[in-house]
Design a protein around this motif. Structure first.
Motif, PDB file in Angstrom:
ATOM      1  N   LYS A  17       0.794  -1.326  -0.164  1.00  9.79           N
ATOM      2  CA  LYS A  17      -0.031   0.141   0.128  1.00  9.79           C
ATOM      3  C   LYS A  17       0.787   1.268  -0.005  1.00  9.79           C
ATOM      4  CE  LYS A  17      -3.814  -2.090  -0.441  1.00  9.79           C
ATOM      5  NZ  LYS A  17      -4.512  -1.773  -1.707  1.00  9.79           N
ATOM      6  N   VAL A  18       2.238   0.918   0.421  1.00  6.45           N
ATOM      7  CA  VAL A  18       3.078   2.233   0.308  1.00  6.45           C
ATOM      8  C   VAL A  18       4.379   1.713   0.010  1.00  6.45           C
ATOM      9  CG1 VAL A  18       4.156   4.167   2.081  1.00  6.45           C
ATOM     10  CG2 VAL A  18       2.039   3.108   2.400  1.00  6.45           C
ATOM     11  N   ILE A  19       4.774   2.290  -1.231  1.00  8.02           N
ATOM     12  CA  ILE A  19       6.061   2.016  -1.827  1.00  8.02           C
ATOM     13  C   ILE A  19       7.134   3.213  -1.930  1.00  8.02           C
ATOM     14  CG2 ILE A  19       7.244   1.533  -3.726  1.00  8.02           C
ATOM     15  CD1 ILE A  19       4.490   0.074  -4.776  1.00  8.02           C
ATOM     16  N   VAL A  20       8.239   3.008  -0.952  1.00 11.83           N
ATOM     17  CA  VAL A  20       8.980   3.986  -0.681  1.00 11.83           C
ATOM     18  C   VAL A  20      10.307   3.799  -2.136  1.00 11.83           C
ATOM     19  CG1 VAL A  20      11.036   4.860   0.659  1.00 11.83           C
ATOM     20  CG2 VAL A  20       8.469   4.430   1.552  1.00 11.83           C
ATOM     21  N   ARG A  41       1.269   2.391  -9.542  1.00 13.68           N
ATOM     22  CA  ARG A  41       0.128   2.312 -10.509  1.00 13.68           C
ATOM     23  C   ARG A  41      -0.369   1.130 -10.436  1.00 13.68           C
ATOM     24  NH1 ARG A  41      -0.656   0.670 -15.239  1.00 13.68           N
ATOM     25  NH2 ARG A  41       1.514   0.394 -15.810  1.00 13.68           N
ATOM     26  N   ARG A  42       0.173  -0.084 -10.654  1.00 12.11           N
ATOM     27  CA  ARG A  42      -0.660  -1.474 -10.735  1.00 12.11           C
ATOM     28  C   ARG A  42      -1.044  -1.852  -9.546  1.00 12.11           C
ATOM     29  NH1 ARG A  42       3.766  -1.962 -13.888  1.00 12.11           N
ATOM     30  NH2 ARG A  42       5.137  -3.126 -12.393  1.00 12.11           N
ATOM     31  N   GLN A  43      -0.543  -1.562  -8.233  1.00 16.23           N
ATOM     32  CA  GLN A  43      -1.006  -2.018  -6.823  1.00 16.23           C
ATOM     33  C   GLN A  43      -1.715  -1.075  -6.562  1.00 16.23           C
ATOM     34  OE1 GLN A  43      -0.337  -4.948  -5.295  1.00 16.23           O
ATOM     35  NE2 GLN A  43       0.951  -5.608  -6.997  1.00 16.23           N
ATOM     36  N   ARG A  44      -2.161   0.200  -7.019  1.00 12.15           N
ATOM     37  CA  ARG A  44      -2.925   1.233  -6.455  1.00 12.15           C
ATOM     38  C   ARG A  44      -2.571   1.472  -5.110  1.00 12.15           C
ATOM     39  NH1 ARG A  44      -6.670  -2.000  -9.204  1.00 12.15           N
ATOM     40  NH2 ARG A  44      -7.897  -0.716 -10.907  1.00 12.15           N
ATOM     41  N   ALA A  45      -1.087   1.675  -4.952  1.00 15.06           N
ATOM     42  CA  ALA A  45      -0.387   1.954  -3.650  1.00 15.06           C
ATOM     43  C   ALA A  45       0.074   3.565  -3.808  1.00 15.06           C
ATOM     44  CB  ALA A  45       0.748   1.034  -3.616  1.00 15.06           C
ATOM     45  N   LEU A  46       0.285   4.031  -2.786  1.00 16.91           N
ATOM     46  CA  LEU A  46       0.957   5.289  -2.516  1.00 16.91           C
ATOM     47  C   LEU A  46       2.536   5.101  -2.854  1.00 16.91           C
ATOM     48  CD1 LEU A  46       1.145   8.398  -1.623  1.00 16.91           C
ATOM     49  CD2 LEU A  46       1.624   7.487   0.607  1.00 16.91           C
ATOM     50  N   ILE A  91      -3.460   8.964 -18.643  1.00 17.79           N
ATOM     51  CA  ILE A  91      -2.981   7.892 -19.346  1.00 17.79           C
ATOM     52  C   ILE A  91      -2.790   6.898 -18.067  1.00 17.79           C
ATOM     53  CG2 ILE A  91      -1.094   6.597 -20.559  1.00 17.79           C
ATOM     54  CD1 ILE A  91      -0.572   9.417 -21.821  1.00 17.79           C
ATOM     55  N   PHE A  92      -1.919   7.229 -16.965  1.00 19.46           N
ATOM     56  CA  PHE A  92      -1.506   6.488 -15.868  1.00 19.46           C
ATOM     57  C   PHE A  92      -1.626   7.350 -14.793  1.00 19.46           C
ATOM     58  CE2 PHE A  92       1.610   4.609 -19.070  1.00 19.46           C
ATOM     59  CZ  PHE A  92       0.902   3.387 -19.037  1.00 19.46           C
ATOM     60  N   GLU A  93      -2.569   6.775 -13.804  1.00 20.59           N
ATOM     61  CA  GLU A  93      -2.690   7.804 -12.318  1.00 20.59           C
ATOM     62  C   GLU A  93      -1.858   7.122 -11.439  1.00 20.59           C
ATOM     63  OE1 GLU A  93      -4.377  10.586 -12.312  1.00 20.59           O
ATOM     64  OE2 GLU A  93      -4.719  10.590 -14.423  1.00 20.59           O
ATOM     65  N   VAL A  94      -1.173   7.772 -10.732  1.00 22.33           N
ATOM     66  CA  VAL A  94      -0.332   7.339  -9.548  1.00 22.33           C
ATOM     67  C   VAL A  94      -0.344   8.281  -8.467  1.00 22.33           C
ATOM     68  CG1 VAL A  94       2.019   6.793  -8.550  1.00 22.33           C
ATOM     69  CG2 VAL A  94       1.504   6.224 -10.829  1.00 22.33           C
ATOM     70  N   HIS A  95      -0.697   7.947  -7.339  1.00 23.49           N
ATOM     71  CA  HIS A  95      -0.891   8.879  -6.224  1.00 23.49           C
ATOM     72  C   HIS A  95       0.601   8.824  -5.533  1.00 23.49           C
ATOM     73  CE1 HIS A  95      -2.590  10.912  -2.704  1.00 23.49           C
ATOM     74  NE2 HIS A  95      -2.097   9.821  -1.864  1.00 23.49           N
ATOM     75  N   TRP A  96       1.179  10.090  -5.445  1.00 19.61           N
ATOM     76  CA  TRP A  96       2.281  10.126  -4.987  1.00 19.61           C
ATOM     77  C   TRP A  96       2.655  11.256  -4.122  1.00 19.61           C
ATOM     78  CZ3 TRP A  96       5.420  14.359  -5.841  1.00 19.61           C
ATOM     79  CH2 TRP A  96       5.262  15.095  -7.226  1.00 19.61           C
ATOM     80  N   GLU A  97       3.545  11.187  -3.244  1.00 17.28           N
ATOM     81  CA  GLU A  97       3.987  12.126  -2.237  1.00 17.28           C
ATOM     82  C   GLU A  97       5.572  12.501  -2.330  1.00 17.28           C
ATOM     83  OE1 GLU A  97       0.716  11.070   1.160  1.00 17.28           O
ATOM     84  OE2 GLU A  97       2.908  10.933   1.477  1.00 17.28           O
ATOM     85  N   ALA A 118       6.335   1.664   5.108  1.00 15.23           N
ATOM     86  CA  ALA A 118       6.516   1.227   3.859  1.00 15.23           C
ATOM     87  C   ALA A 118       6.011  -0.258   3.783  1.00 15.23           C
ATOM     88  CB  ALA A 118       7.967   1.604   3.491  1.00 15.23           C
ATOM     89  N   ASP A 119       5.442  -0.575   2.710  1.00 13.54           N
ATOM     90  CA  ASP A 119       5.538  -2.101   2.485  1.00 13.54           C
ATOM     91  C   ASP A 119       6.782  -2.776   1.772  1.00 13.54           C
ATOM     92  OD1 ASP A 119       2.817  -2.475   3.800  1.00 13.54           O
ATOM     93  OD2 ASP A 119       2.215  -1.305   2.423  1.00 13.54           O
TER      94      ASP A 119
END
Length: 153
Positions: A17-20, A41-46, A91-97, A118-119
């Motif tokens: 759910k969280v990729i650093v 994007r594929r995992q719908r993770a942050l 095209i691609f949506e990625v939730h990022w910080e 982080a996962d």
């Protein structure tokens, strides 16, 4: 359920759910960011993009504007990431910080991964020859054994 499995930690999700991802402006770190972006994007993770600002005591003692320089690097990285996100919008949506931490890259990424829960952690392979002897940040993260670590060449 055995005693061994009863105490294992699990967040209850199928996938991260969280990729650093650690970035420093190097080519390998930017490839790592692109790879981590695809995973997120594929995992719908942050996607938590982390830049660790080095604390260079020797440089500061000599009057070098270390903080200003690392702030400029951080601002440039944010601009690059925003630009890439805008190009991919629709095209691609990625939730990022974007996060900055101070310290050496290894301890900064450990702190970031812990604080952000982080996962998974993604880093670029070291581009410095000396790391073959001393050990790269990636190798140290893997040896820490606290999260799955992906090293992108």
């Amino acid at each position: 359920m055995t005693e061994q499995h009863a105490h294992r930690f699990e967040r209850g999700t199928d996938g991260p759910k969280v990729i650093v991802v650690g970035v420093d402006g190097s080519e390998s770190s930017l490839r790592a960011a692109a790879y981590a972006g695809g995973l997120a994007r594929r995992q719908r993770a942050l996607l938590a993009v982390v830049y660790v600002q080095p604390v260079l005591v020797a440089g500061a003692a000599l009057g070098a504007p270390v903080a200003e320089t690392t702030d400029e690097i951080a601002e440039d990285l944010v601009a690059q990431i925003r630009e890439a996100a805008e190009r991919l919008k629709g095209i691609f949506e990625v939730h990022w910080e974007f996060h900055t931490f101070r310290g050496d890259p290894y301890n900064g990424l450990v702190t970031a991964a812990d604080e952000l829960k982080a996962d998974a952690v993604v880093v670029g392979a070291s581009e410095q020859a000396g790391h073959r002897i001393v050990g790269s940040v990636a190798v140290r993260l893997v040896k820490a054994g606290r999260w799955p670590v992906t090293v992108v060449p």
